[in-house]
Enzyme design. Structure first.
Site, PDB file in Angstrom:
ATOM      1  N   ALA A  23       3.961   8.557   9.670  1.00  0.00           N
ATOM      2  CA  ALA A  23       2.508   8.370   9.593  1.00  0.00           C
ATOM      3  C   ALA A  23       1.756   9.350  10.469  1.00  0.00           C
ATOM      4  O   ALA A  23       0.527   9.294  10.546  1.00  0.00           O
ATOM      5  CB  ALA A  23       2.146   6.940   9.997  1.00  0.00           C
ATOM      6  N   HIS A  36      10.634   8.792  13.630  1.00  0.00           N
ATOM      7  CA  HIS A  36       9.645   7.740  13.389  1.00  0.00           C
ATOM      8  C   HIS A  36       8.216   8.297  13.475  1.00  0.00           C
ATOM      9  O   HIS A  36       7.370   7.776  14.193  1.00  0.00           O
ATOM     10  CB  HIS A  36       9.825   6.586  14.383  1.00  0.00           C
ATOM     11  CG  HIS A  36       9.242   5.293  13.881  1.00  0.00           C
ATOM     12  ND1 HIS A  36       9.702   4.060  14.263  1.00  0.00           N
ATOM     13  CD2 HIS A  36       8.221   5.039  13.002  1.00  0.00           C
ATOM     14  CE1 HIS A  36       8.999   3.102  13.676  1.00  0.00           C
ATOM     15  NE2 HIS A  36       8.095   3.685  12.897  1.00  0.00           N
ATOM     16  N   ALA A  74      10.458   2.836   6.806  1.00  0.00           N
ATOM     17  CA  ALA A  74       9.876   1.537   7.157  1.00  0.00           C
ATOM     18  C   ALA A  74      10.312   1.133   8.565  1.00  0.00           C
ATOM     19  O   ALA A  74       9.692   1.539   9.556  1.00  0.00           O
ATOM     20  CB  ALA A  74      10.270   0.493   6.118  1.00  0.00           C
ATOM     21  N   ARG A  75      11.377   0.355   8.671  1.00  0.00           N
ATOM     22  CA  ARG A  75      11.917  -0.060   9.962  1.00  0.00           C
ATOM     23  C   ARG A  75      13.427   0.138   9.951  1.00  0.00           C
ATOM     24  O   ARG A  75      14.108  -0.215   8.982  1.00  0.00           O
ATOM     25  CB  ARG A  75      11.575  -1.530  10.264  1.00  0.00           C
ATOM     26  CG  ARG A  75      10.113  -1.775  10.628  1.00  0.00           C
ATOM     27  CD  ARG A  75       9.783  -1.132  11.969  1.00  0.00           C
ATOM     28  NE  ARG A  75       8.407  -1.407  12.413  1.00  0.00           N
ATOM     29  CZ  ARG A  75       7.370  -0.628  12.178  1.00  0.00           C
ATOM     30  NH1 ARG A  75       7.539   0.482  11.449  1.00  0.00           N
ATOM     31  NH2 ARG A  75       6.170  -0.931  12.655  1.00  0.00           N
ATOM     32  N   ARG A  96       0.822  -1.210   0.000  1.00  0.00           N
ATOM     33  CA  ARG A  96       0.000   0.000   0.000  1.00  0.00           C
ATOM     34  C   ARG A  96       0.857   1.263   0.000  1.00  0.00           C
ATOM     35  O   ARG A  96       0.602   2.202  -0.748  1.00  0.00           O
ATOM     36  CB  ARG A  96      -0.929   0.000   1.224  1.00  0.00           C
ATOM     37  CG  ARG A  96      -1.921  -1.160   1.290  1.00  0.00           C
ATOM     38  CD  ARG A  96      -2.769  -1.040   2.550  1.00  0.00           C
ATOM     39  NE  ARG A  96      -3.644  -2.195   2.730  1.00  0.00           N
ATOM     40  CZ  ARG A  96      -3.314  -3.271   3.443  1.00  0.00           C
ATOM     41  NH1 ARG A  96      -2.131  -3.323   4.039  1.00  0.00           N
ATOM     42  NH2 ARG A  96      -4.158  -4.275   3.567  1.00  0.00           N
ATOM     43  N   ILE A  97       1.856   1.297   0.873  1.00  0.00           N
ATOM     44  CA  ILE A  97       2.671   2.511   0.994  1.00  0.00           C
ATOM     45  C   ILE A  97       3.547   2.703  -0.233  1.00  0.00           C
ATOM     46  O   ILE A  97       3.615   3.799  -0.802  1.00  0.00           O
ATOM     47  CB  ILE A  97       3.515   2.465   2.278  1.00  0.00           C
ATOM     48  CG1 ILE A  97       2.602   2.453   3.510  1.00  0.00           C
ATOM     49  CG2 ILE A  97       4.462   3.655   2.330  1.00  0.00           C
ATOM     50  CD1 ILE A  97       3.334   2.237   4.820  1.00  0.00           C
ATOM     51  N   ASP A 125      13.629   8.095   8.781  1.00  0.00           N
ATOM     52  CA  ASP A 125      12.587   8.304   9.792  1.00  0.00           C
ATOM     53  C   ASP A 125      12.641   7.227  10.866  1.00  0.00           C
ATOM     54  O   ASP A 125      11.972   7.355  11.888  1.00  0.00           O
ATOM     55  CB  ASP A 125      11.204   8.314   9.127  1.00  0.00           C
ATOM     56  CG  ASP A 125      10.090   8.630  10.116  1.00  0.00           C
ATOM     57  OD1 ASP A 125      10.178   9.688  10.764  1.00  0.00           O
ATOM     58  OD2 ASP A 125       9.157   7.824  10.248  1.00  0.00           O
ATOM     59  N   GLU A 136      15.425   3.042  19.048  1.00  0.00           N
ATOM     60  CA  GLU A 136      14.662   4.283  19.150  1.00  0.00           C
ATOM     61  C   GLU A 136      14.167   4.482  20.583  1.00  0.00           C
ATOM     62  O   GLU A 136      13.535   3.583  21.135  1.00  0.00           O
ATOM     63  CB  GLU A 136      13.481   4.247  18.189  1.00  0.00           C
ATOM     64  CG  GLU A 136      13.897   4.161  16.715  1.00  0.00           C
ATOM     65  CD  GLU A 136      12.699   4.070  15.777  1.00  0.00           C
ATOM     66  OE1 GLU A 136      11.539   4.010  16.278  1.00  0.00           O
ATOM     67  OE2 GLU A 136      12.903   4.047  14.557  1.00  0.00           O
TER      68      GLU A 136
END
Length: 332
Positions: free
Chosen positions: A301, A298, A249-250, A165-166, A274, A279
């Site tokens: 979104a 992060h 993403a990660r 989707r992204i 991001d 983290e």
């Protein structure tokens, strides 16, 4: 665990399994009439988490880990609802053992993350942070200094790793900027839909080929045991010296030691990140000292519009479960 018959006489209690903050306020503003919303304190101990999980009918997950101990006391819990699409902080074996549905929420996320990925492409490629600091900190006016090493999107080729989707939302926006798109998908994935313009959006058979061919690589794949750290020195050294790496993403998809070394050695021009492996990162993280890196915490979104969309979708999923229906986007 509660039974479906209870829905006729009671309304659910939803636990926002994170601090009682501005996001919780957005959820409260969209809470269905008669429902209850609880949240954790700013610095909850385990006793507080266990106490609040015990009386929750549904759980909204952000980034607080959900452990086997939490699930062991979740006597009323009927839905674990992730506010995003990743669920690597959840003890999946314990979820399966309890038989509690775990659902993700793709709504709101693709648009917001796609916008942020393009923001990072432009911020890193056009040296936005360094230009701002030159003007406001160093008293310079570098009108001509960066032009020969500034990367725009029009006419650039962007490599997208992961085309869910992204990744697809990123591609749609890049086409509007005049970019060409090269896509890498994991083996076994279906071919691209015919609606994509074949002269502008193409697949690439290997990561090696993609990293070597594009001006920007942007990561949009989930983190798995198999792909942890896959962006390593081998791939980074294949990039063009003027290329940019973007990761929304990660963080653990990237071997950060290799990335720091590659940036210092100018194997690539810069990075927009991001997400990081740890983290929040330590204060002495080597990426902080590199002038060709743009970092955000992060929050790709994290737009207000996205969280309103998420609130509506997540409450709808709770309603479905409360009425004995299958939740949407269930992953466990």
């Amino acid at each position: 665990m509660s039974t479906a018959n209870e829905s006729a006489t009671a309304n659910p209690t939803v636990l926002h399994f994170s601090a009682d903050n501005d996001i919780a306020d957005i959820y409260r503003a969209h809470l269905p009439p008669g429902w209850s919303l609880d949240a954790l304190s700013a610095a909850p101990d385990e006793a507080e988490k266990l106490r609040k999980v015990r009386r929750a009918d549904a759980l909204f997950l952000t980034e607080t880990p959900l452990t086997r101990d939490h699930l062991a006391v979740a006597e009323r819990l009927r839905l674990i609802q992730r506010q995003g699409v990743g669920y690597d902080t959840v003890d999946l074996d314990a979820v399966r053992a309890r038989g509690i549905p775990l659902a993700i929420c793709p709504h709101g996320t693709p648009t917001a993350v796609a916008e942020h990925a393009i923001l990072l492409m432009l911020a890193a490629g056009r040296h936005i942070v360094r230009l701002h600091e030159d003007i406001t900190v160093h008293g310079r006016w570098p009108k001509w200094d960066y032009r020969s090493r500034t990367l725009g999107l029009d006419g650039a080729t962007i490599g997208i790793v992961g085309f869910g989707r992204i990744g697809q939302e990123v591609a749609r926006r890049l086409l509007a900027f005049g970019s060409d798109v090269l896509v890498y998908r994991a083996p076994g994935r279906p071919p691209l839909e015919r609606s994509w313009p074949r002269d502008r959006v193409r697949t690439c058979p290997t990561l090696n080929d993609l990293f070597a061919a594009v001006d920007i690589v942007t990561l949009h794949c989930p983190l798995t045991p198999e792909n942890r750290g896959f962006v390593n020195r081998t791939l980074l050294e294949r990039m063009k010296p003027e290329a940019i790496l973007v990761n929304t993403a990660r963080g653990a998809l990237v071997n950060e030691d290799d990335l720091v070394a590659a940036l210092r050695e100018r194997c690539l021009a810069g990075a927009g990140l991001d997400t990081l492996t740890v983290e929040p990162p330590p204060a002495d993280h080597p990426l902080f000292s590199l002038p060709n890196v743009v970092l955000t915490p992060h929050m790709a979104a994290g737009t207000r519009q996205a969280h309103i969309i998420k609130a509506q979708a997540m409450f709808e999923n709770v309603r479905r479960v409360w009425n004995g229906e299958e939740p949407l986007h269930r992953v466990v």
